[in-house]
Every structure is written in C-alpha cells, then in structure tokens.
Design a protein around this motif. Structure first.
Motif, PDB file in Angstrom:
ATOM      1  N   LYS A 150       0.823  -1.210   0.000  1.00 11.81           N
ATOM      2  CA  LYS A 150       0.000   0.000   0.000  1.00 11.81           C
ATOM      3  C   LYS A 150       0.851   1.252   0.000  1.00 11.81           C
ATOM      4  O   LYS A 150       0.331   2.361  -0.012  1.00 11.81           O
ATOM      5  CB  LYS A 150      -0.923  -0.004   1.219  1.00 11.81           C
ATOM      6  N   ARG A 151       2.175   1.084   0.068  1.00  7.41           N
ATOM      7  CA  ARG A 151       3.056   2.244   0.048  1.00  7.41           C
ATOM      8  C   ARG A 151       3.470   2.508  -1.386  1.00  7.41           C
ATOM      9  O   ARG A 151       3.961   1.615  -2.090  1.00  7.41           O
ATOM     10  CB  ARG A 151       4.315   1.972   0.891  1.00  7.41           C
ATOM     11  N   ILE A 152       3.335   3.746  -1.805  1.00  4.38           N
ATOM     12  CA  ILE A 152       3.652   4.051  -3.202  1.00  4.38           C
ATOM     13  C   ILE A 152       5.138   3.863  -3.480  1.00  4.38           C
ATOM     14  O   ILE A 152       5.535   3.476  -4.578  1.00  4.38           O
ATOM     15  CB  ILE A 152       3.173   5.476  -3.553  1.00  4.38           C
ATOM     16  N   GLU A 153       5.967   4.082  -2.457  1.00  5.50           N
ATOM     17  CA  GLU A 153       7.420   3.917  -2.635  1.00  5.50           C
ATOM     18  C   GLU A 153       7.759   2.538  -3.197  1.00  5.50           C
ATOM     19  O   GLU A 153       8.635   2.404  -4.054  1.00  5.50           O
ATOM     20  CB  GLU A 153       8.169   4.074  -1.304  1.00  5.50           C
ATOM     21  N   THR A 154       7.069   1.518  -2.687  1.00  4.94           N
ATOM     22  CA  THR A 154       7.335   0.147  -3.121  1.00  4.94           C
ATOM     23  C   THR A 154       7.246   0.044  -4.635  1.00  4.94           C
ATOM     24  O   THR A 154       8.127  -0.498  -5.299  1.00  4.94           O
ATOM     25  CB  THR A 154       6.296  -0.796  -2.495  1.00  4.94           C
ATOM     26  N   HIS A 155       6.188   0.598  -5.196  1.00  7.19           N
ATOM     27  CA  HIS A 155       5.962   0.430  -6.631  1.00  7.19           C
ATOM     28  C   HIS A 155       6.863   1.339  -7.455  1.00  7.19           C
ATOM     29  O   HIS A 155       7.274   0.970  -8.549  1.00  7.19           O
ATOM     30  CB  HIS A 155       4.488   0.668  -6.938  1.00  7.19           C
ATOM     31  N   LEU A 156       7.172   2.513  -6.913  1.00  7.03           N
ATOM     32  CA  LEU A 156       8.078   3.393  -7.652  1.00  7.03           C
ATOM     33  C   LEU A 156       9.470   2.779  -7.724  1.00  7.03           C
ATOM     34  O   LEU A 156      10.148   2.863  -8.752  1.00  7.03           O
ATOM     35  CB  LEU A 156       8.132   4.777  -6.996  1.00  7.03           C
ATOM     36  N   LEU A 157       9.890   2.134  -6.629  1.00  4.20           N
ATOM     37  CA  LEU A 157      11.193   1.461  -6.650  1.00  4.20           C
ATOM     38  C   LEU A 157      11.147   0.258  -7.584  1.00  4.20           C
ATOM     39  O   LEU A 157      12.100   0.007  -8.334  1.00  4.20           O
ATOM     40  CB  LEU A 157      11.581   1.017  -5.236  1.00  4.20           C
ATOM     41  N   GLY A 158      10.043  -0.470  -7.533  1.00  2.75           N
ATOM     42  CA  GLY A 158       9.897  -1.623  -8.414  1.00  2.75           C
ATOM     43  C   GLY A 158      10.002  -1.178  -9.862  1.00  2.75           C
ATOM     44  O   GLY A 158      10.701  -1.805 -10.673  1.00  2.75           O
ATOM     45  N   GLN A 202      -0.105   0.249 -10.237  1.00  4.78           N
ATOM     46  CA  GLN A 202      -0.370   0.118  -8.810  1.00  4.78           C
ATOM     47  C   GLN A 202      -0.103   1.428  -8.081  1.00  4.78           C
ATOM     48  O   GLN A 202      -0.869   1.832  -7.209  1.00  4.78           O
ATOM     49  CB  GLN A 202       0.480  -1.012  -8.219  1.00  4.78           C
ATOM     50  N   ALA A 203       0.983   2.077  -8.463  1.00  8.28           N
ATOM     51  CA  ALA A 203       1.296   3.364  -7.846  1.00  8.28           C
ATOM     52  C   ALA A 203       0.169   4.356  -8.129  1.00  8.28           C
ATOM     53  O   ALA A 203      -0.247   5.122  -7.260  1.00  8.28           O
ATOM     54  CB  ALA A 203       2.625   3.895  -8.373  1.00  8.28           C
ATOM     55  N   TYR A 204      -0.324   4.302  -9.357  1.00  9.50           N
ATOM     56  CA  TYR A 204      -1.382   5.227  -9.776  1.00  9.50           C
ATOM     57  C   TYR A 204      -2.638   5.027  -8.940  1.00  9.50           C
ATOM     58  O   TYR A 204      -3.330   5.969  -8.580  1.00  9.50           O
ATOM     59  CB  TYR A 204      -1.692   4.999 -11.256  1.00  9.50           C
ATOM     60  N   LYS A 205      -2.894   3.769  -8.596  1.00  9.28           N
ATOM     61  CA  LYS A 205      -4.059   3.473  -7.775  1.00  9.28           C
ATOM     62  C   LYS A 205      -3.909   4.085  -6.387  1.00  9.28           C
ATOM     63  O   LYS A 205      -4.873   4.500  -5.766  1.00  9.28           O
ATOM     64  CB  LYS A 205      -4.208   1.942  -7.635  1.00  9.28           C
ATOM     65  N   ILE A 206      -2.676   4.099  -5.885  1.00 10.20           N
ATOM     66  CA  ILE A 206      -2.452   4.581  -4.517  1.00 10.20           C
ATOM     67  C   ILE A 206      -2.504   6.100  -4.458  1.00 10.20           C
ATOM     68  O   ILE A 206      -3.158   6.674  -3.604  1.00 10.20           O
ATOM     69  CB  ILE A 206      -1.096   4.066  -3.987  1.00 10.20           C
ATOM     70  N   GLU A 207      -1.789   6.767  -5.378  1.00  6.84           N
ATOM     71  CA  GLU A 207      -1.732   8.232  -5.304  1.00  6.84           C
ATOM     72  C   GLU A 207      -1.498   8.763  -6.705  1.00  6.84           C
ATOM     73  O   GLU A 207      -0.362   8.932  -7.130  1.00  6.84           O
ATOM     74  CB  GLU A 207      -0.587   8.642  -4.357  1.00  6.84           C
ATOM     75  N   LYS A 208      -2.577   9.065  -7.399  1.00  3.91           N
ATOM     76  CA  LYS A 208      -2.355   9.348  -8.810  1.00  3.91           C
ATOM     77  C   LYS A 208      -1.680  10.683  -9.077  1.00  3.91           C
ATOM     78  O   LYS A 208      -1.084  10.864 -10.119  1.00  3.91           O
ATOM     79  CB  LYS A 208      -3.640   9.188  -9.615  1.00  3.91           C
ATOM     80  N   GLU A 209      -1.723  11.592  -8.106  1.00 10.18           N
ATOM     81  CA  GLU A 209      -1.069  12.882  -8.345  1.00 10.18           C
ATOM     82  C   GLU A 209       0.372  12.911  -7.844  1.00 10.18           C
ATOM     83  O   GLU A 209       0.983  13.972  -7.759  1.00 10.18           O
ATOM     84  CB  GLU A 209      -1.860  14.009  -7.680  1.00 10.18           C
ATOM     85  N   ASN A 210       0.913  11.778  -7.481  1.00 14.00           N
ATOM     86  CA  ASN A 210       2.286  11.760  -6.986  1.00 14.00           C
ATOM     87  C   ASN A 210       3.243  12.316  -8.049  1.00 14.00           C
ATOM     88  O   ASN A 210       3.200  11.924  -9.217  1.00 14.00           O
ATOM     89  CB  ASN A 210       2.660  10.323  -6.614  1.00 14.00           C
ATOM     90  N   SER A 250      -6.366   3.270 -21.288  1.00  9.17           N
ATOM     91  CA  SER A 250      -7.630   3.091 -20.582  1.00  9.17           C
ATOM     92  C   SER A 250      -7.535   3.597 -19.142  1.00  9.17           C
ATOM     93  O   SER A 250      -8.527   4.001 -18.559  1.00  9.17           O
ATOM     94  CB  SER A 250      -8.045   1.623 -20.595  1.00  9.17           C
ATOM     95  N   LYS A 251      -6.327   3.597 -18.556  1.00 10.78           N
ATOM     96  CA  LYS A 251      -6.275   3.922 -17.135  1.00 10.78           C
ATOM     97  C   LYS A 251      -5.606   5.261 -16.800  1.00 10.78           C
ATOM     98  O   LYS A 251      -5.949   5.897 -15.814  1.00 10.78           O
ATOM     99  CB  LYS A 251      -5.556   2.803 -16.382  1.00 10.78           C
ATOM    100  N   ILE A 252      -4.601   5.638 -17.596  1.00 11.61           N
ATOM    101  CA  ILE A 252      -3.845   6.828 -17.188  1.00 11.61           C
ATOM    102  C   ILE A 252      -3.871   7.934 -18.236  1.00 11.61           C
ATOM    103  O   ILE A 252      -4.227   9.068 -17.961  1.00 11.61           O
ATOM    104  CB  ILE A 252      -2.384   6.456 -16.879  1.00 11.61           C
ATOM    105  N   LEU A 253      -3.479   7.561 -19.437  1.00  8.35           N
ATOM    106  CA  LEU A 253      -3.209   8.574 -20.450  1.00  8.35           C
ATOM    107  C   LEU A 253      -4.195   8.418 -21.615  1.00  8.35           C
ATOM    108  O   LEU A 253      -4.009   7.579 -22.478  1.00  8.35           O
ATOM    109  CB  LEU A 253      -1.769   8.346 -20.952  1.00  8.35           C
ATOM    110  N   PRO A 254      -5.231   9.234 -21.657  1.00  7.57           N
ATOM    111  CA  PRO A 254      -6.234   9.102 -22.724  1.00  7.57           C
ATOM    112  C   PRO A 254      -5.588   9.189 -24.109  1.00  7.57           C
ATOM    113  O   PRO A 254      -4.590   9.892 -24.290  1.00  7.57           O
ATOM    114  CB  PRO A 254      -7.176  10.289 -22.486  1.00  7.57           C
ATOM    115  N   GLU A 255      -6.184   8.480 -25.030  1.00 13.39           N
ATOM    116  CA  GLU A 255      -5.575   8.327 -26.348  1.00 13.39           C
ATOM    117  C   GLU A 255      -5.340   9.660 -27.053  1.00 13.39           C
ATOM    118  O   GLU A 255      -4.314   9.878 -27.670  1.00 13.39           O
ATOM    119  CB  GLU A 255      -6.498   7.460 -27.227  1.00 13.39           C
ATOM    120  N   ASP A 256      -6.296  10.563 -26.896  1.00 15.39           N
ATOM    121  CA  ASP A 256      -6.201  11.820 -27.640  1.00 15.39           C
ATOM    122  C   ASP A 256      -5.320  12.847 -26.938  1.00 15.39           C
ATOM    123  O   ASP A 256      -5.282  14.013 -27.307  1.00 15.39           O
ATOM    124  CB  ASP A 256      -7.611  12.395 -27.862  1.00 15.39           C
ATOM    125  N   MET A 257      -4.602  12.405 -25.902  1.00 19.24           N
ATOM    126  CA  MET A 257      -3.813  13.393 -25.172  1.00 19.24           C
ATOM    127  C   MET A 257      -2.323  13.136 -25.390  1.00 19.24           C
ATOM    128  O   MET A 257      -1.845  12.020 -25.197  1.00 19.24           O
ATOM    129  CB  MET A 257      -4.130  13.302 -23.685  1.00 19.24           C
TER     130      MET A 257
END
Lengths: 847, 200
Positions: free
Chosen positions: A673-681, A700-708, A743-750
């Motif tokens: 549940k710690r974002i650090e884990t996934h950023l290091l991964g 997974q990181a995005y799920k925890i804190e998407k504005e990180n 589908s989850k983070i970066l919309p196609e038209d962006m």
C-alpha cells in the motif's frame, strides 16, 4: 552394524541422557569411548556430531553427523541429528526433509514429531502442522499442551469451529476445575474466547466470556473484552456502563474514552460536530473531571473535538496548568490540534498573550487594575520559561526560523541550564538548514547532562546528519557496554537499527556506498534474526500457556518487514544498487574527492579537515586506551575480525539489480500500500527492460496516489522509453501497454505535453509538481530547455508560498542551474537567501 | 521577571569569590515574592552534571573558573550543591575547606567560594536554602569530618544586598581587603565571617 554389545549399549543410552540434560562435554567423552571400540557406529558418530555442534565446533560437527548418517542410513537418530544440525544452521527446508526420513523409520517418535511440528509452524506450513499436532495428541492425549497445540493449528487454519471444539473437549476431560486463581487455566480460557471472537460470533463470545468470569486472573482484559463485545452487539447502555467502570479503574486510558463515545453514539470521527454534540461532549467531560480531577486524559480529550470559543476556554485552562507545572511535552500534546488552522491560531494568540503578561506582571492574564502590585500572586519563574519554550516550538512548527530562534534564545538566557532548550534550539537550526550549527548546540546540551542517554543519542544522530561518523561513533560509545570490543559491535549485537540507518545515510552522502550497503545489509540481518528468534517461543508459549501473546507474536512476525525501519533500509539499499548499476565505475572510485562529491566546495573543505581531526583524535584515544588497559583487554571479549570493513563485497556484486530485487520482494508482499514500493519496483523493472512489470508497478502506484509527482515523471519516462525501444519490444507487449495506459492513465487523444500541462494545473499550488512538470517538458522535448526553465521560474508566484520549503527550493535551484542551465538561477539563489536566512546551503560565501 | 537584567548581578559579583544574591529591585523594599506552588530542592554536584554548574557560574560570575576548581568541587561532598526550582537547575553553592596551619589538633575553616542564583529566581528562598544547608553541615560535624570553627567569604563592598543577606544569618564584617578585585569597581571586598565554635 547397529546393535552394540550390552555394555556399550547402556553407555549409549547414557549418552542420550547427557544430551537431554545438556551435559555436552560428558556426552562427547562417552561417545568417544564407544567410538574407540566401534569407530563405525553410526548413531554414536551422529551423537558426537551433535555434541560438537553445541560446543561451537560446527565444522567437525557436520562431518561427524554426515559420517554417522553414511554408516547407518536406517537410523532415525542419525536422520534426526542431521536435521537438528540443519536447523541450527537455519536451513529449515533441509531440516524438514531429514525429519521426514527419520519419521519414516520411527513414525511415533515423540521427540522427532515435536521438532517436526516446530519447523512446520516456523515455516508457516499450517496444514502439515495440523497433521503433526493430530499425531502428537493421539500419542499423548492426557497432556494439556498437545490439546492446546491442536487447537492452535486449527485456529491458524481459520477453522474456528474445530479449534473451539478441541478446547472444549479438553476442558471437559478435566475432572475438577483448577483452583480459582490458576493463571495458565485462565489464559487458556481467554484464548478460547479469542477463538470465538475471531470466528465472528460475538454473541457466543460474550456468552462464553460471562460464563468464565470466575476463573479469570486478568480481570482487566476480561472487562475490556466485555465492553468491546457489548459495543459490537449494539448494546449501548450496557457498554456505556462497562466503559465507565473501566474509566474508574484507570481514568487515563484513551481507548476507554473512545469506547465511551461510541457507546454514547457520538461520531467523533466527523470533523464537524454539531453544536449540540459539542455541548454533549463538554458536559460528559465536565462530569468526569469532577469525579477524576487528576486525570490528564479527561482534560485533553475533549479538546480534540470541540471548536471555537469552547475550545478557547478549555485549551486556555489546559495550557496554563501545564505551563505552571512545567510539562516539557506540552507542545507535542497540542500539536495534534493543529490539523485545524483555527485552533492553531487560537493557541498562538493565547500563548503570545501569556508571554506579554508574564513579562509585565508575572501572571498569565492582566491583573485587576485596583489590585496592589505586591499582592498579586505571581506565576513561578519557570512558567515564563516554559511559555518561551512552547512558543519557540510553535514558531518552529510554522518554520518561522527567526521568531523561533528569538524565543528559544530568550528562554536560554532566562535559564541556561535546561537541556530541553538546547535540544529545541538544535532542532530549529536543523529545520532552518544549518545542520552543523545544530549539531554544535546538541553537543552543548549533551555536555549539560552526561548521564542522559536520550540527549546522547540525539546528539549522535545530529553528528551523523552533519557527516561526522567518527565523532558519532565516539559519542554513542559513551553509552554502549564497557566490555564490548567496540561501540559498533555492541550496537550490532543489541540490534540497534536507528544508528545503522543514520550511518548508512551518512555514508551514502559521502558516496561510500560499500560501507552504506554493509550497514543496510546488517539491518536486513537483524530482521531475519528476529524471525529466527521466534523459534523458541513455539514450545515455550505452549508450555506457559501464554497463548494470546503467542498468537499476536506469530502475526507480528508475519508482518515484520512492514516495519518502517525495514522500508527505509530497503529503499536506500535499492537506491544504492540502482546507482551501482547505472554507474558501475562508482564502485571502483574511492579517493577522497569522490567521497565528498555531493558537497559544495565549502562543505567539502570543512568535512575533510573535520574528518582528519577526528581520525587523529580517535587514533590518539585508541593508543591511550591500549596503553591503559592492557590488562583489561584480556578480560574483554576478543573483537571479531572484520575482513571487509569497507563493504567491498557488496560493491563488487555482478548483479546489482538482483540484489535490489531481494530488498524489494518483502516490500511488495508487506508494504504494497506504500507508493514507494511500486516506484522502486518500476526503477528496477525499467532497467531490466521488463516492460510489463514496470507497467504494473506504475498502475499500482497510480491506484495509490495518482497525483504523486515522481509517478508523473515515471509515466513520462516509461512512455518515452517504450516509444524509442519500440522495435525491440514484442508487439503483444506494446499492445498491452498501449491499451492499459490509454484506458487507465493517459487518454488516447492526449499527448504528453498536454498531459503534463494538466498535471501542473491540477496541482497548481505545489512546487514539487511544478518542478516535475518542467522536467517532464524537457524530457519530452530536449530542445525546449529554455522554456522549461522559464516555466520553473513561476516558483516566485504567491500561490506557491505554502510549499516553498527549504528542500523544495534547493531542488528548484539545482534544476535551474544544472538541468536547465538558466541564467536566472543565481537570482533565485539570492531570493532563497532571504527566505532561508539561516540555511547553510543558501548562505555560502563563495556565491 | 522578563528578560533577565544582567547589570545588577555583575555589580554584586566578585572576581574570585563573590556571592550574587542580588535583587533587581531596590533592596530596601525587598520582600519575598508571592508565587503559586513550587518545589525547591538541592542536589549533589556529580561528574555528569558538572556541565550545568559550569554553565551557571559562567552566567552568574564574570570569571572563568579553572578545571581545578571543578575538580575540587567534586571532592567536598555536601559543601557543593545545586539548587533546583521546579526541577530546573537555577543556583549553586561551592565551598572549600581551609585547614589552619599550626593548630593541633588541626582546625578547619570553611570558605564559600561561590553562591549564586539565576536572576529570575531570586527572592524565592533559594539562596537561603543553599546557605542554611551549608551552615547546617558545617555545624553538625561527623566523626570523619570535624566541625568547622568558622565560615567566611568575600563580598564586594558595594553589594549591600549580599551584605544584608549574610548579616541576616549572623555573619559579621571582620575586615576589608583593598584591591581584592582586579577588573570591577569598587575593587574592595569585605571579609564576612561567622564563628561556629564558641570560645575560640
């Protein structure tokens, strides 16, 4: 040859006795006697090995155990001994195999079964553990511990019903109940109750609890459990009474008041209590405080929930009483209320008011005008002191360095002998960015009270923060055991982790990566030692029937590496290994300049001369010590020789990413549940070109804190790398990545630019996000360096006031100067000098 | 109260051996201050808290005492004490034993080297507590530590307050040393003494 002649056979039985009674020397001697006549007797050879193992002669031990097994493959003793040796080397898997063999030969051997089950629970192999416990109980059904063991095994399998039945069956076999105050019986009943509670049938649990009341020694727990159950069953009236009774037992226990709130159906978790609810709380606590005038909890608790004028009236009383009495921890108690800015303001106004009045009249509030100056009852002078102390901590919390320093200096002038004042001054200086001055002040504090271990440790920590590891080791050495070979060895034996963590950080800054890794691996070793240490408790707790504590220990051990210390050490170890991977040459470099590479010119000079002086001093002291204590030295434990003081073997690893991954695995399991884990991964996977795993880490990181902020940059890096490596990546992989990202983070038209612009816009008050945004633009289009730099100059805007911390400003300056090579960097530096007047970073003479 | 005023304490300070029982107000109207509850207690000087004594002396007296001063202080037992007000260390007394040469059996005088209380904590009874402690232990000798025949000290001639303080406890001026102080004016000091054994 298995059977010994009768004389030797008797002797062999004696040997087994010797082992049981831990008479290893005698046992060894007897074994050797038999072996003189029958040098190939397998079981005797094995036993000899076992004795040697207990006498710390591990190498020989293994040899004899192996020899024994070779001569007699059909002996359960030989297999058992071999298993025990593996167990003592912590090769649990191998040990299990040996036990299995031994049991094939002698399936009802209690001793082996017992050891077998211990290993199974240690390995958390619950199914197998359950089987062994069944077997054991069948063999010895009259012994309490085997009944309990079986119940525990069902409990761990979450088969609460059977677990409860086993205990009930056992309780029924008891012809008469143990006398009323039998602790072991009482604990067993409470354990039985815990099983019922965890099964979720609270009603049954409560009934059971009521039925065992008379047998329970730990009445406190009994009452607490009862109150909890009543709450859970919504029997509020009874719950309230239960909690009031508990409060009567101990009016300073917070959790009882929390229970009381729930029983009275006050939802204290909502931030906005209605005026009626506030009144209700005030009334409750007014009544309680009349009944328990000495309870601190009663005075403090309502402050958490009430607001406005109500808060002002009560907090005023609370603070004044504490200042009058001299409570050094007052600020820590108040800080919780600062979540609410209105409360912070109220406290500030009150305390500033006290100070003015204390200076003028010696009282907290202005005296009546018609009162004679001489008749005023004044506050003790210490009240003035603690007011200044509180105020300086308050300003420090707001990072108003100047005001904080002014108050604390005034306090020190008032009473220059108080350790706490210097400690706070040190902390203020540290927050202001002047760690070397802070360390000096901490050392002054330490010298005021040499027997205060707390300040000694604090001072040590500051020394490490200001890059003085040698001084730090000397200082902490004042409190390590005198008969230890040296402070570090003692700290290691005591599993003292904070020191190792700070020292690793310190070496990391020096770029002594080997030494840093050595400390971090040491922490990893502490954690695995703690895991191993639970071994003895599997038998001990069953024997002593401390079952509830045993269960909570097992659960703690399962979560062990979720401890913040592990997270911190693993994070740093991973960062270092990543650095080694990125710059393999760093490992080879070890000259002085490299050591100080991360410092500015001034700092470097200072640190170098300091290190030199400290080394000389240490050398001198060591020589003196040697002279003085030649006799003493004999008494001391020999210092174990460290064949790798610089941690070279860690630097020389062929697979830094693999090493990093070893640290990451427990984090993925326990700190997911710690974002650090996934950023290091992500960092590891990206370097290994495992794009799908990297993608998963990002998601997974995005799920925890998407504005990180770091996450945003990582998404950009990922997208850019996947795009540029397109030809090398399998088309299916590309397809998955594109689908998941869109589908989850970066919309196609962006596009990425727009993605970053929106990111900055969404986090418009955060410097950290602005910086990452600017860096992202530059990453996306390196030709836009100047524009990106200019964007970062928005940092002057008023909206960034809140996030303009020292650390953020250092990052911004370094980005302006190094990344964007902006001509405006020095202008920004000058501005920072105004913002952070005591920071060493922004006040270097060379600039 | 308020920011401690330094001047009066310096005026009452002697170079080597002054006692600073000063009051920032006029000595004539001196009166014990009324405060809410507080605790006063005394504690030993130990190697561990020597830092606090040094800090106190550096604030109270315009003199740097030598390492020997502090080494000796650790040896005099009850004749060096720290005073605590609500657990904060705010005052101290340090004495030295002075054998009189040629007396048989040897007789000893007690000399008060320093006695002082931080400015904000004056007139609260701390000085009295310290002095009575010394007087008590100087008079009730033990078999190993014989009684003292006399207790004495120096006070700067201008320090009326300290004079009044000691006179209240039976000290008398028995002489004046001109030029006793090197760096402060007036440089003269009274010798104040209290005889502890009659008929000597």
């Amino acid at each position: 040859m298995r059977e010994l002649p009768s004389r030797e056979s008797a002797q062999f039985k004696q040997i087994l006795k010797y082992y049981e009674f831990k008479q290893y020397k005698k046992g060894l001697k007897a074994a050797e006697q038999i072996l003189k006549k029958y040098p190939e007797h397998g079981e005797t050879l094995a036993m000899k090995g076992l004795f040697l193992n207990h006498m710390e002669r591990k190498e020989e031990a293994r040899e004899f155990a192996r020899k024994g097994l070779r001569s007699d493959l059909n002996s359960h003793i030989c297999w058992h001994v071999y298993g025990l040796l593996h167990r003592s080397d912590k090769n649990y898997g191998e040990a299990l195999k040996c036990y299995t063999h031994a049991l094939k030969i002698d399936k009802d051997n209690m001793q082996i079964l017992q050891d077998y089950s211990l290993l199974q629970i240690q390995m958390r192999n619950y199914e197998a553990y359950n089987e062994s416990r069944h077997h054991l109980l069948q063999l010895r059904s009259n012994n309490q511990r085997y009944w309990i063991g079986l119940a525990i095994s069902y409990h761990l399998l979450e088969n609460y019903e059977t677990a409860g039945k086993v205990l009930k069956a056992y309780e029924e076999t008891l012809k008469e109940k143990p006398s009323s105050m039998n602790f072991e019986y009482s604990e067993m009943l409470l354990y039985h109750n815990l099983i019922l509670e965890e099964s979720g049938d609270i009603k049954a649990a409560l009934e059971h609890l009521e039925s065992i009341k008379g047998e329970i020694c730990d009445q406190r727990t009994w009452k607490e459990k009862r109150a909890q159950f009543l709450l859970k069953l919504d029997r509020f009236q009874e719950a309230e009474e239960a909690y009031l009774e508990l409060i009567d037992d101990n009016p300073d226990c917070y959790s009882y008041y929390e229970g009381l709130h729930q029983a009275k159906k006050i939802n204290v978790n909502s931030n906005n209590l209605t005026p009626e609810e506030e009144e209700k709380i005030i009334t409750i606590y007014k009544e309680l405080s009349q009944k328990y005038p000495k309870s601190n909890a009663i005075k403090r608790f309502p402050l958490q929930y009430i607001t406005g004028e109500n808060f002002k009236t009560l907090v005023d009383e609370y603070i004044r009483a504490a200042l009058r009495k001299g409570v050094p921890s007052l600020f820590v108690n108040l800080k919780n209320f600062y979540d609410n800015p209105q409360k912070e303001k109220i406290i500030e106004q009150l305390v500033e008011g006290y100070l003015q009045c204390l200076k003028k009249h010696g009282t907290f509030t202005p005296p009546n005008e018609n009162e004679n100056e001489d008749d005023i009852i004044k506050e003790p002078p210490t009240a003035h002191l603690w007011t200044l102390y509180l105020l300086s901590q308050h300003y420090d919390n707001k990072r108003d360095n100047t005001k904080a320093l002014k108050s604390i200096d005034e306090a020190i002038e008032h009473t220059p002998t108080l350790v706490e004042l210097y400690m706070t001054k040190g902390r203020i200086l540290k927050h202001g960015g002047n760690i070397s001055e802070a360390t000096k002040v901490m050392n002054e504090a330490r010298e005021l009270d040499l027997q205060d271990r707390f300040i000694n440790s604090k001072c040590t920590k500051y020394m490490l923060r200001s890059n003085q590891p040698i001084e730090a080791e000397n200082t902490i050495g004042l409190f390590t055991r005198g008969d230890a070979p040296d402070p570090i060895t003692d700290l290691m034996e005591m599993q003292c982790m904070w020191f190792a963590l700070e020292e690793a950080d310190c070496y990391f800054r020096f770029n002594k990566l080997g030494k840093a890794l050595k400390r971090l691996h040491q922490i990893e070793k502490h954690f695995s030692d703690i895991t191993d240490d639970q071994f003895d408790f599997h038998t001990y707790c069953l024997r002593k029937v401390t079952l509830r504590a045993y269960l909570s220990m097992l659960r703690l051990e399962d979560q062990l590496r979720s401890h913040p210390y592990y997270l911190r050490s693993a994070t740093n170890a991973i960062k270092i290994y990543l650095k080694l991977y990125d710059n393999p040459k760093t490992a080879a470099l070890n000259d002085d300049d490299q050591d100080y590479a991360n410092m500015t010119e001034g700092e470097r000079k200072k640190a170098k001369s300091k290190a030199k002086r400290a080394a000389l001093k240490k050398q001198k002291e060591d020589d003196e010590k040697k002279e003085k204590s030649k006799d003493e030295q004999k008494k001391r434990i020999e210092k174990p020789i460290d064949d790798d003081p610089e941690g070279e073997k860690f630097l020389k690893t062929d697979d830094p990413l693999g090493e990093a991954f070893k640290f990451l695995m427990p984090l993925q399991e326990l700190s997911s549940k710690r974002i650090e884990t996934h950023l290091l991964g992500f960092e590891i996977y990206l370097r290994k070109e495992k794009y799908l795993l990297a993608l998963r880490a990002l998601l997974q990181a995005y799920k925890i804190e998407k504005e990180n902020a770091t996450l945003h940059k990582d998404i950009i890096r990922f997208k850019l790398e996947v795009t540029s490596n397109r030809s090398k990546i399998h088309p299916t992989t590309i397809q998955v990545i594109t689908e998941e990202l869109t589908s989850k983070i970066l919309p196609e038209d962006m596009n990425l630019i727009k993605f970053s612009e929106e990111f900055i816009e969404r986090n418009k008050n955060s410097i950290e996000h602005l910086l990452v945004g600017a860096e992202s633009f530059y990453l996306i289009d390196p030709s836009k360096k100047q524009e990106a730099g200019n964007l970062l100059l928005k940092v002057y805007d008023e909206k960034y006031n809140e996030t303009r911390t020292l650390q953020n400003c250092i990052s911004v300056y370094e980005a302006l100067k190094n990344t964007f090579e902006s001509p405006k960097a020095e202008e920004f530096y000058k501005k920072c000098k105004e913002w952070f007047p005591i920071s060493t970073y922004f006040n270097q003479e060379t600039k | 109260m308020g920011v401690p005023t330094k001047e009066p304490t310096i005026e009452t300070k002697a170079v080597e051996d002054t006692k600073s029982i000063g009051n920032t107000n006029s000595p004539k109207t001196k009166k014990k201050r009324l405060t809410t509850t507080h605790r006063i207690s005394l504690g030993d000087v130990t190697p561990n808290n020597l830092g606090q004594l040094k800090r106190l002396n550096s604030v109270l007296f315009p003199v740097n005492y030598s390492e020997k001063f502090y080494k000796d202080v650790l040896e005099v037992g009850e004749f060096a004490k720290l005073a605590y007000f609500n657990d904060a260390c705010v005052g101290a007394v340090c004495c030295r034993k002075e054998p009189i040469q040629g007396t048989i059996p040897e007789q000893t005088k007690l000399y008060i080297m320093t006695l002082g209380v931080l400015a904000p904590y004056r007139n609260l009874g701390l000085g009295t507590t310290l002095l009575t402690h010394i007087l008590h232990h100087a008079t009730c000798g033990t078999p190993t530590a014989p009684k003292f025949i006399e207790i004495f000290l120096h006070v700067q001639t201008s320090n009326e307050e300290a004079l009044a303080f000691y006179q209240k406890y039976g000290f008398e001026i028995i002489g004046t040393v001109e030029g006793y102080y090197k760096k402060i004016t007036p440089p003269d000091a009274y010798i104040l003494s209290k005889k502890l054994v009659k008929n000597i």
